[in-house]
Scaffold this motif. Sequence first.
Motif, PDB file in Angstrom:
ATOM      1  N   ARG A 131     -28.681 -51.558  29.129  1.00  0.00           N
ATOM      2  CA  ARG A 131     -28.496 -50.322  28.374  1.00  0.00           C
ATOM      3  C   ARG A 131     -27.579 -49.359  29.118  1.00  0.00           C
ATOM      4  O   ARG A 131     -26.722 -48.722  28.514  1.00  0.00           O
ATOM      5  CB  ARG A 131     -29.856 -49.674  28.118  1.00  0.00           C
ATOM      6  CG  ARG A 131     -29.835 -48.526  27.158  1.00  0.00           C
ATOM      7  CD  ARG A 131     -29.588 -48.970  25.715  1.00  0.00           C
ATOM      8  NE  ARG A 131     -30.498 -49.993  25.301  1.00  0.00           N
ATOM      9  CZ  ARG A 131     -31.705 -49.785  24.757  1.00  0.00           C
ATOM     10  NH1 ARG A 131     -32.126 -48.568  24.539  1.00  0.00           N
ATOM     11  NH2 ARG A 131     -32.477 -50.797  24.419  1.00  0.00           N
ATOM     12  N   VAL A 132     -27.740 -49.256  30.438  1.00  0.00           N
ATOM     13  CA  VAL A 132     -26.888 -48.368  31.237  1.00  0.00           C
ATOM     14  C   VAL A 132     -25.445 -48.866  31.178  1.00  0.00           C
ATOM     15  O   VAL A 132     -24.512 -48.072  31.022  1.00  0.00           O
ATOM     16  CB  VAL A 132     -27.387 -48.283  32.695  1.00  0.00           C
ATOM     17  CG1 VAL A 132     -26.385 -47.575  33.584  1.00  0.00           C
ATOM     18  CG2 VAL A 132     -28.731 -47.573  32.753  1.00  0.00           C
ATOM     19  N   TRP A 133     -25.268 -50.167  31.281  1.00  0.00           N
ATOM     20  CA  TRP A 133     -23.932 -50.747  31.193  1.00  0.00           C
ATOM     21  C   TRP A 133     -23.285 -50.401  29.857  1.00  0.00           C
ATOM     22  O   TRP A 133     -22.108 -50.041  29.783  1.00  0.00           O
ATOM     23  CB  TRP A 133     -24.035 -52.258  31.380  1.00  0.00           C
ATOM     24  CG  TRP A 133     -22.726 -52.964  31.352  1.00  0.00           C
ATOM     25  CD1 TRP A 133     -21.925 -53.215  32.406  1.00  0.00           C
ATOM     26  CD2 TRP A 133     -22.070 -53.501  30.204  1.00  0.00           C
ATOM     27  NE1 TRP A 133     -20.796 -53.882  31.992  1.00  0.00           N
ATOM     28  CE2 TRP A 133     -20.856 -54.063  30.640  1.00  0.00           C
ATOM     29  CE3 TRP A 133     -22.376 -53.554  28.847  1.00  0.00           C
ATOM     30  CZ2 TRP A 133     -19.955 -54.675  29.762  1.00  0.00           C
ATOM     31  CZ3 TRP A 133     -21.481 -54.155  27.977  1.00  0.00           C
ATOM     32  CH2 TRP A 133     -20.296 -54.714  28.448  1.00  0.00           C
ATOM     33  N   ALA A 134     -24.043 -50.484  28.768  1.00  0.00           N
ATOM     34  CA  ALA A 134     -23.520 -50.154  27.435  1.00  0.00           C
ATOM     35  C   ALA A 134     -23.142 -48.673  27.353  1.00  0.00           C
ATOM     36  O   ALA A 134     -22.099 -48.324  26.780  1.00  0.00           O
ATOM     37  CB  ALA A 134     -24.546 -50.497  26.363  1.00  0.00           C
ATOM     38  N   LYS A 135     -23.953 -47.805  27.922  1.00  0.00           N
ATOM     39  CA  LYS A 135     -23.645 -46.366  27.916  1.00  0.00           C
ATOM     40  C   LYS A 135     -22.369 -46.104  28.712  1.00  0.00           C
ATOM     41  O   LYS A 135     -21.531 -45.302  28.304  1.00  0.00           O
ATOM     42  CB  LYS A 135     -24.798 -45.553  28.496  1.00  0.00           C
ATOM     43  CG  LYS A 135     -26.121 -45.712  27.768  1.00  0.00           C
ATOM     44  CD  LYS A 135     -26.122 -45.075  26.417  1.00  0.00           C
ATOM     45  CE  LYS A 135     -27.522 -45.185  25.795  1.00  0.00           C
ATOM     46  NZ  LYS A 135     -27.606 -44.587  24.480  1.00  0.00           N
ATOM     47  N   ALA A 136     -22.202 -46.784  29.840  1.00  0.00           N
ATOM     48  CA  ALA A 136     -20.996 -46.621  30.655  1.00  0.00           C
ATOM     49  C   ALA A 136     -19.758 -47.120  29.900  1.00  0.00           C
ATOM     50  O   ALA A 136     -18.679 -46.520  29.986  1.00  0.00           O
ATOM     51  CB  ALA A 136     -21.148 -47.346  31.981  1.00  0.00           C
ATOM     52  N   ALA A 137     -19.921 -48.217  29.157  1.00  0.00           N
ATOM     53  CA  ALA A 137     -18.799 -48.760  28.386  1.00  0.00           C
ATOM     54  C   ALA A 137     -18.350 -47.780  27.308  1.00  0.00           C
ATOM     55  O   ALA A 137     -17.147 -47.581  27.102  1.00  0.00           O
ATOM     56  CB  ALA A 137     -19.188 -50.101  27.764  1.00  0.00           C
ATOM     57  N   VAL A 138     -19.305 -47.152  26.634  1.00  0.00           N
ATOM     58  CA  VAL A 138     -18.968 -46.158  25.613  1.00  0.00           C
ATOM     59  C   VAL A 138     -18.259 -44.971  26.262  1.00  0.00           C
ATOM     60  O   VAL A 138     -17.232 -44.484  25.769  1.00  0.00           O
ATOM     61  CB  VAL A 138     -20.233 -45.703  24.845  1.00  0.00           C
ATOM     62  CG1 VAL A 138     -19.954 -44.483  23.981  1.00  0.00           C
ATOM     63  CG2 VAL A 138     -20.777 -46.848  24.008  1.00  0.00           C
ATOM     64  N   ARG A 139     -18.781 -44.502  27.383  1.00  0.00           N
ATOM     65  CA  ARG A 139     -18.160 -43.381  28.089  1.00  0.00           C
ATOM     66  C   ARG A 139     -16.742 -43.738  28.504  1.00  0.00           C
ATOM     67  O   ARG A 139     -15.818 -42.955  28.357  1.00  0.00           O
ATOM     68  CB  ARG A 139     -19.003 -42.994  29.319  1.00  0.00           C
ATOM     69  CG  ARG A 139     -18.465 -41.789  30.078  1.00  0.00           C
ATOM     70  CD  ARG A 139     -19.335 -41.443  31.268  1.00  0.00           C
ATOM     71  NE  ARG A 139     -19.809 -42.563  32.046  1.00  0.00           N
ATOM     72  CZ  ARG A 139     -19.065 -43.264  32.908  1.00  0.00           C
ATOM     73  NH1 ARG A 139     -17.800 -42.967  33.092  1.00  0.00           N
ATOM     74  NH2 ARG A 139     -19.596 -44.276  33.570  1.00  0.00           N
ATOM     75  N   HIS A 140     -16.547 -44.964  28.979  1.00  0.00           N
ATOM     76  CA  HIS A 140     -15.209 -45.406  29.388  1.00  0.00           C
ATOM     77  C   HIS A 140     -14.256 -45.460  28.193  1.00  0.00           C
ATOM     78  O   HIS A 140     -13.073 -45.151  28.330  1.00  0.00           O
ATOM     79  CB  HIS A 140     -15.295 -46.770  30.075  1.00  0.00           C
ATOM     80  CG  HIS A 140     -13.970 -47.305  30.472  1.00  0.00           C
ATOM     81  ND1 HIS A 140     -13.220 -46.749  31.478  1.00  0.00           N
ATOM     82  CD2 HIS A 140     -13.236 -48.342  29.983  1.00  0.00           C
ATOM     83  CE1 HIS A 140     -12.085 -47.420  31.606  1.00  0.00           C
ATOM     84  NE2 HIS A 140     -12.079 -48.392  30.703  1.00  0.00           N
ATOM     85  N   GLN A 141     -14.743 -45.867  27.033  1.00  0.00           N
ATOM     86  CA  GLN A 141     -13.897 -45.904  25.840  1.00  0.00           C
ATOM     87  C   GLN A 141     -13.393 -44.512  25.473  1.00  0.00           C
ATOM     88  O   GLN A 141     -12.293 -44.371  24.948  1.00  0.00           O
ATOM     89  CB  GLN A 141     -14.664 -46.503  24.647  1.00  0.00           C
ATOM     90  CG  GLN A 141     -14.934 -47.975  24.772  1.00  0.00           C
ATOM     91  CD  GLN A 141     -13.655 -48.784  24.772  1.00  0.00           C
ATOM     92  OE1 GLN A 141     -12.710 -48.510  24.053  1.00  0.00           O
ATOM     93  NE2 GLN A 141     -13.621 -49.807  25.616  1.00  0.00           N
ATOM     94  N   LEU A 142     -14.187 -43.492  25.750  1.00  0.00           N
ATOM     95  CA  LEU A 142     -13.794 -42.122  25.444  1.00  0.00           C
ATOM     96  C   LEU A 142     -12.805 -41.564  26.463  1.00  0.00           C
ATOM     97  O   LEU A 142     -12.084 -40.619  26.168  1.00  0.00           O
ATOM     98  CB  LEU A 142     -15.034 -41.228  25.367  1.00  0.00           C
ATOM     99  CG  LEU A 142     -16.035 -41.609  24.283  1.00  0.00           C
ATOM    100  CD1 LEU A 142     -17.289 -40.754  24.399  1.00  0.00           C
ATOM    101  CD2 LEU A 142     -15.407 -41.468  22.891  1.00  0.00           C
TER     102      LEU A 142
END
Length: 189
Positions: A131-142
Amino acid sequence: AYGSVLFIDEAYSLYAGDDNTRDYGKEAIDTLIAEMENNRDKLVVILSGYPDEMETLMRANPGLAGRIPHEIRFPNYSREQLTRIFLQMAGKAFPVDAAFEEEAAAFFGAVKAYKQKDFGNARLARNLYERVWAKAAVRHQLNREEPVRLMPEDLRSAVADREFQQLLHSRETGIGFTAAIKNQEKHPG
């Protein structure tokens, strides 16, 4: 699995009870017992599951219990061990800093469901990491200019999800209810 090991995780799910007429687990258990007996020189069977449910399975079929000569009980990981498991998973793929490590330790230290029977233990560390990895991926996309790394806010965002909040706020007892009783003592006036 001849010449090797047959590992059955959550083996207790093979037994749904004597009153279940549509249960193919009993047939699977009977077949397993026959294979264990007839091929004991070329087959190792490991059954895994929660202790109470495994005891029910063994009581349900004495033939199975008689062919399982060893029992190994593994204790739950400690909060500190769960923190290390989580940080090891995170550190393999991403750089993490001391602030992230402190946030992780705070989360695992605050989990209230730790002693509950159905607590997933290491599964929690893996699920949280994903879940943390997914949150980081979304943040990186932004913000694509920022390097991909796990940050404390990614962990806080993941922990805010319902399944993790339930672990933080669950009660030590799983049944019952509580009631507040207002003090109605009369004071002389």
